[in-house]
Design a protein around this motif. Structure first.
Motif, PDB file in Angstrom:
ATOM      1  N   ARG A 148       0.613  -1.654   0.191  1.00  0.00           N
ATOM      2  CA  ARG A 148      -0.681  -0.122  -0.237  1.00  0.00           C
ATOM      3  C   ARG A 148       0.763   1.121  -0.030  1.00  0.00           C
ATOM      4  O   ARG A 148       0.395   2.181  -1.007  1.00  0.00           O
ATOM      5  N   ARG A 151       2.507   1.666  -3.183  1.00  0.00           N
ATOM      6  CA  ARG A 151       1.143   1.323  -4.734  1.00  0.00           C
ATOM      7  C   ARG A 151       0.397   2.792  -4.641  1.00  0.00           C
ATOM      8  O   ARG A 151       0.596   4.399  -5.339  1.00  0.00           O
ATOM      9  N   ASP A 153      -1.643   6.628  -2.795  1.00  0.00           N
ATOM     10  CA  ASP A 153      -3.067   6.425  -2.308  1.00  0.00           C
ATOM     11  C   ASP A 153      -3.693   6.947  -3.384  1.00  0.00           C
ATOM     12  O   ASP A 153      -5.403   7.042  -3.105  1.00  0.00           O
ATOM     13  N   TRP A 158      -0.505   4.731  -9.691  1.00  0.00           N
ATOM     14  CA  TRP A 158      -0.258   4.139  -8.571  1.00  0.00           C
ATOM     15  C   TRP A 158       1.514   5.068  -8.893  1.00  0.00           C
ATOM     16  O   TRP A 158       2.103   5.340  -9.944  1.00  0.00           O
ATOM     17  N   ALA A 204      -3.616  -4.361  -3.551  1.00  0.00           N
ATOM     18  CA  ALA A 204      -2.203  -2.762  -4.155  1.00  0.00           C
ATOM     19  C   ALA A 204      -1.455  -3.762  -4.291  1.00  0.00           C
ATOM     20  O   ALA A 204      -0.124  -3.342  -4.752  1.00  0.00           O
TER      21      ALA A 204
END
Length: 947
Positions: A148, A151, A153, A158, A204
């Motif tokens: 996460r 990646r 948010d 990404w 993710a």
């Protein structure tokens, strides 16, 4: 006339959905262009304005291999924090630096190959440092957090695209490209697949990388589980990137296919989308794909499927929308925030294993800091170059003041004498004295192994005193007084030219081999012996020099002197991540190197107030009985020394927890290639012995009490809550852990299994109420009889506490579920791999593309047991599908053989199955346990029964 601007092609239109844009771009590419994109280094398509693209940027605990970057603790250290939110922030920092580094160097990739989610099943695995935990729940929690962070948010774009490593059941480096992991269905689903599945389902993950090894006789790069499992867990396109060289291994080392065209086609059809092979040269992969197309082994649609998955990642990374990409302007690199985060992560990773009150250290204590790792900040194969560094000695100097600290490295100082009576001599480096370390302790990048411009070693009458470090197993490094390690360059000469051991093949390790009255000095990187020649010291096949070893000072003597003058001794021991346990090399023992054990005994004998600080990539079997304090931390990156010093001083109360079991002895370990965690009783889940330190263990400078445990079950979850109170006098973190256990299990189940955890910070006297919603799936097991997950109805014990063995509270909930039913074998038969118990067998591939079969190990005898098989009103005959040669014997409930089936003569090959039928010797009805005896080198795929 005014020339009209050509219309923007749909794949450049950010208003369209990615799927339509990808289809448009795919339709514009020629077959040759699409085939070219299948290699790791995909070329540009200039006529469409499509840039070159490479898959793969190592980013396990910082951006690796691309020069200086923030270096965070090793992955196993991040796992030891038990803190997903912290790890998410680490992932975010790493992805920010990847973007910032790419802005100035296009070689930095955004498709990052991290994290490693292979479970730390066996502590001798050479790559132990790369995983998070032996437990799938903890591993997936940490891996999900890291992905996460990587990646980002943004809902569409990404920051980086993480790829999980290494699919599947990969825990050995020895012969890793030819060994097969025998993984029964329960272990496959409950253990090895589970960490991957939970992380992928979190959303993710951009893809996975298959491992080098085989699973059940089939290479992971043609695994049917890529299609049958992985791609069913998400509706996103997942990119599967091969490991380096693995596509060629399918033919060259594994001999699984006869031609590279067959192998490449099979991998592509199985789901491999990007081929990492032959470095930057894509021509051979292109030729193999083209050959497969010409031979009809592939279709253009197969190529399109793989290219579509690649393009999906590229679109998500914002490549085709530079104006809309929210991360395009990212420049966060080596920021104060990243430096602080590296220190915070290193502090949270420290595990206090034992403390009889010696820690924290008294403020005015005189401290002896000793050991071969005391003044080291070691990197590993997947580290970036250090921008900043902090060794334990430097951290303790800074925290306690250099006037109160004494240092003894504890290594032997030696001279090597030639047969002619001269001594090895290290010529001075062209750099000015003291230039080996630059600003902030960073090593001079000019000291690189492989240099040929430095003079080789020579001999003279006085010689040069060398620091000899024995890393265990007879593996040595030799270091000049100015810090340069002896290394061997491509020309074969021995030079003092390395700042640290390292490289894919380490060129800085040697072995002293007794020979007559002296020793031969073997260079391990080349396998050759050291020779003293007229033009300098080199390695050669012939005329090795016989050296006499002159010990100028023993390391234990220096340690004893320093220890005797101090109030407290800190012995810093552990491993160099490039030596004796790393990628390509498993460990052979849990024991500390003998030289380090000697130093520890010397320190303890001279001063009972001895702290052992283990800095290592994996567990050790150490005897803590006579030590008042023991700590462990993984190699903690750039802030490792500062973090350790702050914990020793009590500025930070340690709260790291062990992410894997520490065993007391090598005898507690299964064979490295025994992947059956259930049958082999492996990891904390099943281990029935007494561990040295259990999974989840870690002490604090505070104390915590637990109370008010409640649990209630409904259809959605088991809702659990309890309180944790800091009863100590310092603010500290506690890692509260919740485990579950099936009270009445119809099959072997874990002794206890982690279902939830939380790391909380509590001031003295503060109480926190922790609540967890545990999903019903956490109580399920893979029912081989039904071929699916099932929750057994009945009581389940919930255990809350500070480790897997330090249970403070217990309660029981009763769950509904599905009761077990006998196997309806008359209707369904039995797949051989769906056994309940076995002995002497291994699972192999039923065919090259799908399915499992079972064979006796070594072609001898094996047994399979299938419990509670329902034969209804009667059984009259049995049918088996077998290949090879030998006999299958059928018996029930431990009785005599009722049928024996043999092909008579060997079949045409391992995949040439024949169906054999035989009557049973006596009437059978009702429910029975079926036992199958496999005699000889045969493969059993399936058994059928008829009335």
């Amino acid at each position: 006339m005014t020339a009209q601007t050509p219309p923007t092609p749909p794949f450049r239109d950010p208003q369209l959905p990615f799927a339509k844009r990808i289809n448009d771009l795919l339709s514009r590419l020629t077959l040759d262009e699409k085939v070219g994109l299948l290699h790791q280094f995909g070329p540009a398509v200039e006529r469409l304005g499509v840039a070159a693209f490479r898959t793969g940027q190592e980013a396990l605990h910082g951006v690796a291999w691309m020069g200086p970057a923030t270096v965070f603790p090793q992955a196993v250290g991040l796992g030891a924090t038990w803190n997903p939110e912290l790890v998410r922030r680490v992932g975010e920092a790493v992805s920010r630096e990847a973007r910032a580094m790419r802005a100035r160097d296009e070689r930095v990739g955004l498709n990052v190959w991290a994290p490693t989610v292979n479970l730390l099943r066996h502590p001798l695995w050479g790559r132990n440092e790369e995983g998070y935990a032996e437990d799938p729940k903890l591993t997936s929690a940490i891996a999900t957090a890291y992905t996460r962070g990587l990646r980002g948010d943004h809902p569409v774009y990404w920051r980086t695209a993480p790829v999980l490593k290494h699919w599947l059941a990969h825990n050995n480096e020895t012969d890793r490209d030819t060994t097969s992991s025998s993984v029964r269905p329960r272990v496959l689903h409950e253990y090895d697949l589970r960490a991957f599945r939970d992380t992928v389902e979190a959303g993710a993950v951009a893809g996975v990388m298959p491992a080098y090894n085989l699973v059940n006789g089939r290479p992971n790069h043609v695994s049917p589980h890529l299609r049958g499992q992985l791609r069913t867990w998400t509706d996103q396109e997942l990119l599967v990137c091969s490991d380096a060289g693995a596509p060629s291994n399918l033919v060259d080392s594994e001999h699984y296919f006869d031609t590279h065209e067959e192998a490449t086609a099979a991998a592509l059809r199985a789901g491999v989308d990007s081929f990492t092979d032959h470095g930057t040269d894509g021509s051979r992969i292109v030729a193999r794909v083209e050959g497969a197309l010409e031979q009809g082994l592939l279709t253009e649609a197969d190529v399109d499927t793989a290219v579509r998955r690649q393009l999906s990642v590229r679109f998500r990374l914002g490549e085709f929308d530079p104006g809309a990409d929210p991360y395009a302007g990212e420049r966060a690199f080596d920021t104060p925030e990243h430096r602080a985060l590296a220190q915070e992560a290193a502090e949270q990773a420290v595990v206090l294993l034992k403390n009889d009150g010696l820690l924290p250290l008294a403020p005015g204590a005189r401290i002896a800091v000793v050991g071969p790792l005391a003044d080291e900040c070691k990197l590993d194969w997947y580290s970036g170059a250090l921008l900043h560094r902090s060794t334990p000695l430097e951290g303790i100097h800074e925290r306690f003041g250099p006037a109160r600290v004494e240092f003894a490295e504890g290594v032997d100082r030696v001279l090597l004498r030639t047969a002619a009576g001269a001594f090895l001599h290290v010529p001075p480096a062209p750099e000015a004295p003291g230039a080996a370390r630059g600003a902030e302790g960073a090593l001079d990048p000019a000291l690189v192994a492989g240099r040929t411009d430095l003079p080789p070693l020579a001999t003279d009458a006085a010689g040069t005193e060398l620091a000899l470090v024995d890393w265990g197993g007879g593996v040595l490094t030799l270091r000049a007084p100015d810090g340069r390690y002896l290394s061997v360059a491509e020309d074969g000469y021995v030079r003092a030219s390395a700042d640290q051991p390292g490289g894919w093949i380490v060129q800085e390790t040697f072995r002293l081999e007794p020979h007559g009255d002296g020793h031969l000095l073997r260079h391990l990187g080349t396998g050759r012996h050291v020779q003293v020649a007229a033009d300098g010291v080199k390695v050669a096949e012939e005329d090795p020099e016989v050296f006499g070893l002159v010990v100028v000072e023993r390391g234990e003597d220096a340690v004893a002197r320093a220890a005797a003058r101090a109030d407290v001794v800190v012995v810093v021991a552990g491993n160099d991540p490039h030596i004796n346990g790393r990628e390509t090399e498993d460990r052979t023992t849990l024991r500390l190197p003998a030289q380090q054990e000697l130093l520890l005994r010397a320190a303890r004998a001279a001063n009972p107030a001895t702290v052992l600080a283990l800095v290592s990539a994996y567990p050790y079997a150490v005897d803590p009985a006579e030590l008042p304090a023991v700590l462990w931390t993984a190699h903690g990156g750039q802030a490792a020394g500062t973090a350790l010093a702050r914990v020793l001083a009590g500025d930070v109360s340690p709260a790291g927890r062990l992410p894997q079991t520490w065993y007391a002895d090598d005898a507690d370990l299964p064979d490295l290639l025994d992947y059956d965690v259930i049958g082999g009783r492996q990891t904390y889940l099943y281990f029935e012995g007494v561990p040295l330190f259990p999974f989840g263990h870690g002490l604090s400078y505070a104390a915590f009490s637990y109370g008010a445990l409640t649990a209630r079950a409904d259809a959605a979850a088991v809702r659990v809550s309890f309180t944790v109170t800091n009863t100590g006098d310092v603010t500290a973190d506690e890692v509260a852990q919740l485990y579950a256990r099936a009270v009445r299990a119809p099959v072997p189940r874990p002794r206890r299994e982690l279902v939830a955890h939380r790391r909380v910070t509590l001031a003295p006297g503060e109480t926190a109420e922790l609540s967890f919603d545990v999903p019903p799936s956490a109580f399920a097991f893979w029912d081989v009889a039904a071929g699916r997950w099932r929750v057994e109805p009945g009581p389940y014990e919930l255990l809350a506490g500070a480790s897997s063995e330090d249970v403070r509270l217990r309660t029981t909930v009763v769950l509904d579920g599905e009761p077990a039913l006998p196997r309806p074998v008359l209707e369904r038969g039995l797949d051989a791999a769906d056994f309940d118990e076995q002995s002497g067998t291994e699972i192999v591939d039923r065919s090259r593309t799908a399915g499992d079969a079972v064979t006796p190990v070594g072609g001898k005898d094996g047994e399979l047991l299938f419990r509670r098989c329902d034969f209804g009103g009667g059984l009259s005959e049995v049918t088996v599908e077998v290949s090879g040669e030998g006999t299958v014997e059928l018996s029930l409930d431990g009785g005599p053989a009722l049928a024996a089936l043999s092909p008579g003569s060997p079949t045409a090959g391992p995949y040439a199955y024949v169906t054999l039928t035989a009557p049973v010797a006596a009437p059978v009805d009702g429910v029975h346990d079926v036992r199958l005896g496999l005699r000889g080198p045969l493969r059993l795929a399936r058994v059928g029964f008829s009335g």
